[in-house]
Design an enzyme around this catalytic site. Sequence first.
Site, PDB file in Angstrom:
ATOM      1  N   TYR A  44      63.271  81.997  38.277  1.00  0.00           N
ATOM      2  CA  TYR A  44      63.698  82.486  36.965  1.00  0.00           C
ATOM      3  C   TYR A  44      64.780  83.545  37.173  1.00  0.00           C
ATOM      4  O   TYR A  44      64.644  84.408  38.053  1.00  0.00           O
ATOM      5  CB  TYR A  44      62.517  83.119  36.212  1.00  0.00           C
ATOM      6  CG  TYR A  44      62.930  83.839  34.947  1.00  0.00           C
ATOM      7  CD1 TYR A  44      62.875  83.198  33.716  1.00  0.00           C
ATOM      8  CD2 TYR A  44      63.424  85.147  34.984  1.00  0.00           C
ATOM      9  CE1 TYR A  44      63.285  83.838  32.552  1.00  0.00           C
ATOM     10  CE2 TYR A  44      63.842  85.793  33.829  1.00  0.00           C
ATOM     11  CZ  TYR A  44      63.769  85.131  32.618  1.00  0.00           C
ATOM     12  OH  TYR A  44      64.182  85.768  31.480  1.00  0.00           O
ATOM     13  N   GLU A  69      70.052  83.310  30.389  1.00  0.00           N
ATOM     14  CA  GLU A  69      68.769  83.076  31.071  1.00  0.00           C
ATOM     15  C   GLU A  69      68.772  81.688  31.693  1.00  0.00           C
ATOM     16  O   GLU A  69      69.161  80.717  31.045  1.00  0.00           O
ATOM     17  CB  GLU A  69      67.611  83.185  30.061  1.00  0.00           C
ATOM     18  CG  GLU A  69      66.244  83.030  30.701  1.00  0.00           C
ATOM     19  CD  GLU A  69      65.133  82.960  29.655  1.00  0.00           C
ATOM     20  OE1 GLU A  69      64.382  83.941  29.523  1.00  0.00           O
ATOM     21  OE2 GLU A  69      65.007  81.923  28.980  1.00  0.00           O
TER      22      GLU A  69
END
Length: 382
Positions: A101, A189
């Site tokens: 992530y 993101e």
Amino acid sequence: MDLLEYQGKEFFASFGIPTSEGTAVTDVDAAVVAADAVGYPVVVKAQVHVGGRGKAGGVKLANDADEVRLHAGNILGLDIKGHIVRTVWVEHASDIATEYYASFTLDRSAKKHLGMLSAQGGVEIEAVAESDPDAIAKIWIDPVDGLSEQTCRDWVAAAKLDPASADDVVALLLKLYTAYTEGDADLCEVNPLIITTAGKAHALDAKVTLDANAEYRHEGWDVYAATQLRDEREEAAHAKGLNYVGLDGSVGIIANGAGLAMSTLDVVNQVGGSAANFLDIGGGANADVMAGALEIINRDPRVKSIFINIFGGITRGEEVAKGILEALERVEITSPIVIRLDGTNATEGRAMLEPHLSDMLQSQPTMLDAARRAVELAGGRS
Ligand code: GDP
Ligand code: MN
């Protein structure tokens, strides 16, 4: 301004971030053509402005044309958290070794950019933050200093990512930081940021929010604006050039000046009601603007009463009253209106309204009284 995944990937790719090749399509036949073009296996992905598409059945692997037909058919029209899928993105499937992530966003209170990196990618980051907060390595970046390669390298080490792919991940993160800053994004993101079985770092998903204030600097952003999801009411208000935000309450609000509009929401709240919207009609309160505002609010089925809160400054009370009365001739209002008119020449303005007052058009001397009356007419707390 939130981008769809495929737009986010285009945005990333323009900064040199590795993403998969693909095509955005709106029907099953086009999905098959797109899949044939990128080569099997492919992934068929719902394009909606919400995350968690995988869990909702909006991300499917397909090994041949028949599977593409099946999955694209199922995904198009699917309801994902209230968002109906109209577009799917078909990309060549990646072979995943690891899912990480990574994100950059603005930490307003720290007045710095915040980078978050975790070896636990793929799942929702909120879940990781809850169950294992130490698994997220955070860095705060001074926008003046930027992100150096060394800091980035230390960050990757702190997140305990596989050292074998560190070089590739660092290169991707530095590009991501450039995309975030030079691209005028508020959020970039990548979840998951994958390491392929060939050992390459790659953005498998893209969540990008662009800073709408920077739109004038980017010609290409028109296409993103076109696919923005707007509240239907906001869309209509926007078309009329009104400064409107839709809310969930039952008291429609019209005020002049953003500060007064905000205070009006607060006062309505304070007396036990809730606003159906924020609407600032700006300095002037002429009939055109007032009629436009009333039309938008009147069309909203949530609205049970309307509170017009005007403080005359440069615009005098008579002009405001004239504007309201003229607007009322043009728009058939279905909810009772409570007016609070104060400021320059308020007495004259109120005198003009006086002969027109009725159950449907009431006047109150203060903001608090008017708010109470409007909330009462809306049936109290909603
Ligand atoms: P989200 O659920 O909306 O976050 O959608 P993602 O794009 O993140 O996809 C969800 C999951 O689908 C990923 O975490 C992967 O596990 C899987 N996935 C997506 N694309 C591929 C792919 O190209 N290959 C493989 N093997 N899995 C994929
Ligand atoms: Mn994702």
